[in-house]
Design a protein around this motif. Structure first.
Motif, short mmCIF file in Angstrom:
data_model
loop_
_atom_site.label_atom_id
_atom_site.label_comp_id
_atom_site.label_asym_id
_atom_site.label_seq_id
_atom_site.Cartn_x
_atom_site.Cartn_y
_atom_site.Cartn_z
N PHE A 158 27.57 -13.27 -0.78
CA PHE A 158 28.88 -13.83 -0.47
C PHE A 158 28.80 -14.76 0.74
N LEU A 159 28.16 -14.32 1.81
CA LEU A 159 28.11 -15.11 3.04
C LEU A 159 27.28 -16.38 2.85
N HIS A 160 26.21 -16.30 2.07
CA HIS A 160 25.41 -17.50 1.79
C HIS A 160 26.25 -18.53 1.06
N GLY A 161 27.11 -18.09 0.14
CA GLY A 161 27.97 -19.02 -0.58
C GLY A 161 29.12 -19.55 0.26
N PHE A 212 29.39 -19.38 3.75
CA PHE A 212 28.97 -19.91 5.05
C PHE A 212 27.48 -20.28 5.03
N PRO A 213 27.11 -21.28 4.22
CA PRO A 213 25.68 -21.62 4.10
C PRO A 213 25.08 -22.15 5.39
N GLN A 214 25.91 -22.59 6.33
CA GLN A 214 25.39 -23.08 7.60
C GLN A 214 24.81 -21.97 8.47
N ALA A 215 25.20 -20.72 8.21
CA ALA A 215 24.75 -19.60 9.05
C ALA A 215 23.92 -18.57 8.31
N PHE A 216 24.11 -18.45 6.99
CA PHE A 216 23.43 -17.40 6.23
C PHE A 216 22.60 -17.98 5.09
N GLY A 217 21.54 -17.29 4.77
CA GLY A 217 20.69 -17.68 3.66
C GLY A 217 19.27 -17.92 4.12
N PRO A 218 18.40 -18.27 3.21
CA PRO A 218 16.99 -18.49 3.56
C PRO A 218 16.84 -19.52 4.68
N GLY A 219 16.05 -19.15 5.69
CA GLY A 219 15.79 -20.06 6.80
C GLY A 219 16.91 -20.15 7.83
N LYS A 220 17.98 -19.40 7.66
CA LYS A 220 19.10 -19.44 8.60
C LYS A 220 18.94 -18.35 9.65
N PRO A 221 19.66 -18.47 10.80
CA PRO A 221 19.38 -17.58 11.93
C PRO A 221 20.02 -16.20 11.91
N HIS A 222 21.03 -15.98 11.07
CA HIS A 222 21.75 -14.69 11.08
C HIS A 222 21.33 -13.83 9.91
N VAL A 256 36.75 -10.98 1.29
CA VAL A 256 38.01 -11.65 1.60
C VAL A 256 37.68 -12.80 2.56
N ALA A 257 37.38 -13.97 1.99
CA ALA A 257 36.92 -15.10 2.80
C ALA A 257 37.95 -15.52 3.84
N LEU A 258 39.23 -15.35 3.55
CA LEU A 258 40.27 -15.84 4.46
C LEU A 258 40.70 -14.84 5.53
N ALA A 259 39.97 -13.74 5.70
CA ALA A 259 40.18 -12.90 6.88
C ALA A 259 39.70 -13.74 8.06
N VAL A 260 40.55 -13.86 9.10
CA VAL A 260 40.22 -14.77 10.19
C VAL A 260 40.36 -14.08 11.55
N THR A 261 39.58 -14.58 12.50
CA THR A 261 39.64 -14.09 13.87
C THR A 261 40.95 -14.56 14.49
N THR A 262 41.68 -13.62 15.09
CA THR A 262 42.90 -13.99 15.81
C THR A 262 42.72 -13.85 17.32
N ASN A 263 41.73 -13.09 17.75
CA ASN A 263 41.45 -12.95 19.17
C ASN A 263 40.00 -12.51 19.33
N LEU A 264 39.36 -13.02 20.38
CA LEU A 264 38.01 -12.62 20.70
C LEU A 264 37.85 -12.68 22.21
N SER A 265 37.44 -11.58 22.79
CA SER A 265 37.21 -11.51 24.23
C SER A 265 35.80 -10.99 24.45
#
Length: 152
Positions: A20-23, A25-35, A86-95
């Motif tokens: 799911f994450l590779h599809g 968020f391909p910029q962060a997950f998948g072969p050769g990615k850092p996460h 659920v791709a549209l779960a979003v961060t509303t706060n981060l500390s």
């Protein structure tokens, strides 16, 4: 999400989350990615960042934005493991509190959901270097969960 012995059992496997994450968020997950997803459990997830040159700031330490992204991803993965893709779960706060300089290399984010409701989830994250139990940062993040259609 299912409940066993008072604990939530993940509804997604590591393989399903990675797909799911590779599809999504391909910029962060998948072969050769850092996460990378290390573990998932009842309301928990551990994510590894292989901090390379692009994650460093002057002075040779892992940058704050890289650590913030790692913490955010860890809460997102812990949440999705419990509620499904659920791709549209979003961060509303981060500390985040930066506690000490992390060295380049593997950084681990150990997330646990301390609240999981219908519309909001709150997660607590400890970030640490490889082979080190001392935290380099501590984060609390809140996610908004979109309303989902009733199953029927």
């Amino acid at each position: 999400m299912t409940i066993e012995g008072g604990k939530a059992t993940p509804v997604m496997t590591i393989a399903a989350l990675e797909t799911f994450l590779h599809g999504a968020f391909p910029q962060a997950f998948g072969p050769g990615k850092p996460h990378h997803i290390e573990t998932i459990g009842p309301r928990t997830a551990t994510i590894r960042l292989d901090a390379a040159e692009e994650h460093l700031r002057p002075g040779g330490t892992v940058s704050g934005p890289a650590l913030m992204a790692l913490a955010d991803i860890a809460v997102y993965v812990a949440l999705l493991a419990q509620i499904g893709p659920v791709a549209l779960a979003v961060t509303t706060n981060l500390s985040i509190n930066f506690l000490r300089k992390p060295a380049p290399g593997a950084i681990f984010a150990d997330a646990r959901l301390i609240k999981l409701g219908k519309r909001l989830a709150v997660g607590d994250v400890g970030l640490r270097g490889a082979g080190d139990d001392d935290l380099v940062a501590h984060c609390v993040a809140t996610y908004s969960i979109p309303e989902r259609p009733a199953m029927g």
